[in-house]
Structures are given as C-alpha cells and as structure tokens.
Design a protein around this motif. Structure first.
Motif: not given
Lengths: 351, 351
Positions: B119-127, B82-100
């Motif tokens: 937990g990671i996958r739940l956040a990924c599904e939600r967003y 979530a905190v990483n997705i939040s950084d994308i949101v803070a640039m007014n963007g849409k988060a699309e991919q994640m590497l863990v």
C-alpha cells in the motif's frame, strides 16, 4: 483479522531486521533526480545542487530499546536525539533540524513528557539542532519515540559506507563495549532490586559505562579533528549494532574483505573490569555489544602517519580484496571469521 | 518509575494535542539559518537557496488511528503514505522522498508487512515519491507507523497557513464529511458482526464514503488546477481534523476572523444520506468529522471569477478582521461560533 488471510506465514524472526528491510524495499527505483541515495546507508541523501540533505529516522520502543525502570526519561530523550544525530555525523554531515513523533499511553503525565522533551532539547542545544516539528499522539500502551533528523553537507564532503578501497586503514574513535557492559550492569541491578526492593543499586564507580549506555554522544568532535588534520574518510558508519555488524556493512557494501586485529580494539579499563566480572571477553562486548555510537571509518594508507598522531583515533585493521574474507586476528595470530551477532531487535525480542 | 517522581501530575487529556505540543515546544529559537519554519504549519520549511525542503511527519497508531478489523493492511499503508503527502501538498509543494518507520509485534507475519508496504509503495508510485529509508523494529504489542515525507517547492511557491488576508475568499476542494460517515459505517458494521458473526456487513452502495475513509487521496490535482488558472492561494492547509479546526488554524495564525456559509459547504449525496441514517447533521460531519484530506485555502477576492469557473473548488466564505470573530452562518442567517471539536486523539481516546 486481515493479517491472517495470507496462505503463507513467514515469522519476522526468520528474516531479522536487515533481511526484512531488504525484502520490503526490493526493486525500488527512484522517480526523482533529487534522490541521490535511498535505503542502505546511515542516511538518505537528497540533492540540492551544491549541497545535499541527509535524512535519518530511528524508532525507540519501550520494552524493546529501553526500560523505563532504569532509563530516566530525560536521558532517554537525550539518547533518542543523540543516536539520530550520530547517523548524520556518520555521513560526515552537520545535523540541523529534527522532527519528533511521540506516542504515549495515559500512564504518562504531561510532566513526564516534559522530562523526555527536556532531554531531547538538551541534545538539540548541545548539537545546535532545531526542533522543527513532529506529532504527539496517544497509544493504547507504552511509549514510542520516532525521531527524524535532517543534516547538511557539501557534495564533496559526504562519506558513504560503500566506498572503502582495498588496503584502506580501518579506524575507530573512542573505545568500544562500554555501552553494552553498562546495560548488563543496569539489568543486573534491576533483577537484584526486583528480588529485594530494600537493596540499593550498587552502581558506584561505574559512571563511565553507565553514561555510555544512558547518554551516548555523537562524535562531531571526531569529524572536526579529522577535518583539521586534512583527512577525509573513504567510508564511514556509526557503531550502533557492534563493531562486527558495522565493519561487515562497510566490507560487503564496498565489495571488499577486511582484517581487524583483536589487540588493537580500544576497550576502556572499566569496561574490561566489568566484563571480567560478568565473565565476558571484552572483545566480544566490543564486537557484538553495540550502542557505543563511535565512528568506524576507513582512510587512505597515506594518512597513516597523520592518523597515528590523533588522540582518540585507533587504527584497528585494514581492508582487503573480497576473496580474503572478513576476519578478526587474535593476539596469537589465529583468524576468526567476523559474524554479525549484534543487537538484532527483530530476532532477539520476538523469539 | 521515573514518570512518577514529579510532585505535580497533569493528565495529557487536560491539554489536548495542540496544547501539549505548544507546551513541549515553547520558547524554541532556531540555531540554523536554514530553518525557515519550525513547529506550527503542515510542514517544517528548510532553506536551500532558490528552493526549500518541506518536511512532515505523522504517526498512525493501532487502536487510536486505525482498527485492523476493518482497515485492510494495504489500504492502511496507502493511507499512511497519502496523509503525509497531503501535508506537502498543503504547502503547495511536490512530495519527493519518504522514510517509513514501522514497529510491529510478532502477531504480524512478514507477509502482513508486505501487504502494508504494498500500500505504501502504491501511493509512492502514484505520487512519484521515492522510498529512501526508515526503520523496522519489533514492538511489545500493536502496530505503529511513523512516516516522514520530504517535499520541494521553489521559494515563491510555498503557501503557509498564517498568511491569509482580510477579505480573502475561503475555498475548499472536493466535498467534506464523507470520511467520517465512512468511519461510522465501518464501526457500526463491526458492532453488528461482533454481536452476530453470521451477519454479513451491509456496505453495498457506500463505496464512495468507505473509500473516503480507507483510501484518501492527496489533492495534487487541485494544485495543478490552481496553477493552470494562475491562482496562488494566500494561505492553505489540508483538512485532517475537520473544517472547523482547520479554518481556525488559518484565522488564528493569520490574526483574522472568518465567516463560513453553511449552505456553501460541499457535501456528497451519499454522505448526506448516511448522515440522515445516523441522525447527524451533514454540516457537523463536515465541520468536525475530519480525515477528508481536502484542501482548505484562501485566495484574493480578485480571483473570484476564475475560482467560480473551477470545477471541484467551492467558495464557502471569507476572511474578516479579527474582532469580528469566527462564525458559521446558517441558511436562516444565524451566526454560530466555530469551535474545534475535531478528532482530538489525545482527548478522545484517553478519557
């Protein structure tokens, strides 16, 4: 502790790295049309219309992947950058941006981190990669390096690892086993030094394999050479875990078998000499040593004549149908099944 | 040891996180035309013609950023994503991919890692973010999580943090200080439990602030709301280190000053109650607590009427010219200089 409440406890060492990743990422389905390739290649691939982004991420952990008693921080930074750039190269792409995450304990000074960064920046300058961000934080103990590299390729340039075809030639760049022999040498001198700190390390004449271990170079020059010769690999991977592990990735992911000829595997003379000293078969070092960061690729049989002319490229075997299995052919003609016994950090270090 | 050969030793704690990053990345110049923005915003920005990629990377380190004795692994995975997705949101963007990237010691079982990944996958599904790769390796001790998120935005949508203008309104979403009070509560109950393991933790009625600490949500809904209202922020950042630190980023990077009105800062009633119990001014929790992951943005004064109507958006001040400095205005009209005293992990944990 939260991690103890589970009624069943499976040790990480039971699965190994690849088994673990398979289990953790099972059943993933992409939500976004831009996701062309997820888990299962050197890089993830993201669609941008005419071109793609290639993204890779690797961790380097103190005490697991490196030992600061013989890896100078500047070399370590260079290597951390280089091995990630190598993943982009393995997809036939151009590395363009890098993000660096570093977690350090207060055992490290600002000057130590500057050394580490000097190595990272040197690799970035050499390969024209822009350092665009990251995160620096403290750790309770040890040094953790997490690097992400973003590359670019036109859509028809990208080479995956699961697209080899029956009868394709198997080729490898450079020579193999050197990085592993360099590691054994460094480990030996460390033990000698620990036993008697008066002893100077005896590393003279071994520059080549030490450099292979401490300062690997991504083979952008090989991509350039292939492009100039008009050859596009049908499948490609970089050799981080040893030839055996990597050819098995290409074979299994492409649904094929393979034959590799022992006497075709390129081994440098210094590697062979040191291997003899350690009483290790140099082919074993090449197959299972890892960290050479050479390119392993397959190519159309019609490119045979062109490939034969390319200096530093070695044709070592060919792909077969799946039923024929994966084998190493000895000089005498015997068949040995190829098995991945490479650096499995999960298995080795947690035993 | 290599890190000891330097004649001068500067402690990491002398520089702090931002000072250190400045020093390590000084003088960087991009090689690639695709690099639109490097170090110095929530994300790096990469050009793809009509659109851009936004890339962010954050580390979460055991013993520094989280304590497994009260952060369940599933929550931890969710928060890391979530905190990483939040950084994308803070640039007014849409988060699309994640590497863990995860590095764990053998204290952890496969099942524990599955919890973390759940937990990671739940956040990924939600967003609606695709998990496209990463690296899993062992560590000598502890749990290290390194997440990279890639987002997308059309070129005219991206909002940077250095583009606020004089007289712009300063706005914040949601409420502040809750995550910090949740942390203090968890720390207190941990101490109580350590002193007397028979004692049950007394967390009833505090769900809201515990959730703020353990399970933050990136405010994609706020972006949607602003878009629907026809408002494009002039500058934006997410609140990870506290309101003080973040408004200073916007002000300094935009070459401006600012005024924030104490009585306009949104604080939830539970946050205020717990703050009273801990004898902490709730405004201090909001200014310096951090981890709320709300959006802090500036907007044109002409959007005032529209913004006033938006539920969950609070106008808390305005940008001034640089010479006027950065001040918090108390209810009585006194001016207090705004200083960043947020979570400085480098400074706090290594003292």
């Amino acid at each position: 502790m939260t991690e103890d409440i589970s009624p069943k406890r499976t040790e990480l060492s039971e699965l190994g790295e690849f088994g673990l990743i398979d289990r953790l990422t099972a059943g993933l389905k992409p939500f976004n049309a831009s996701t062309l390739k997820g888990v299962g290649d050197d890089c993830a691939v993201i669609d941008h219309g005419d071109h793609v982004s290639l993204i890779t991420k690797d961790l380097l952990i103190e005490g697991v992947h490196f030992d600061l008693s013989y890896a100078p921080l500047k070399h370590l930074g260079y290597k951390a950058a280089a091995v990630n750039i190598s993943d982009i190269v393995a997809m036939n792409g151009k590395a363009e941006q890098m993000l660096v995450g570093i977690s350090v304990s207060n055992r490290f000074s600002v000057e130590a981190l500057e050394e580490l960064y000097a190595g990272i920046r040197l690799a970035c300058e050499r390969y024209k990669v822009d350092l665009v961000g990251g995160d620096t934080t403290s750790s309770v103990s040890g040094l953790f390096i997490s690097i992400t590299v973003i590359g670019r390729a036109s859509k028809d340039e990208v080479v995956y690892r699961n697209t080899a075809r029956q009868n394709d030639l198997i080729c490898v760049s450079g020579d193999l086993g050197g990085a592993y022999m360099g590691l054994l040498l460094l480990e030996r001198e460390k033990q000698v030094y620990k036993a008697n700190p008066q002893m100077q390390p005896d590393l003279e004449g071994f520059d080549y394999i030490l450099e292979r271990q401490l300062k690997p170079e991504p083979r952008t020059d090989v991509l350039e050479k292939l492009r100039k010769a008009g050859i596009k690999p049908t499948a490609m991977i970089d050799i981080s875990d040893g030839l055996a592990s990597e050819i098995l990735h290409i074979a299994k992911d492409s649904g094929l078998g393979c034959r590799i000829y022992e006497n075709k595997i390129p081994v440098d003379i210094v590697t062979a000499e040191v291997a003899a000293e350690f009483q290790i078969d140099p082919v074993t070092a090449a197959m299972n040593g890892g960290e050479d960061y050479e390119l392993l690729f397959t190519a159309d049989v019609n490119d045979f004549e062109k490939l034969k002319e390319l200096k530093g490229i070695h044709i070592i075997g060919h792909m077969t149908e799946k039923a024929e299995g994966e084998y190493l052919i000895s000089e005498g003609g015997s068949l040995y099944p190829i098995e991945a016994q490479g650096f499995n950090h999960m298995r080795d270090k947690q035993a």
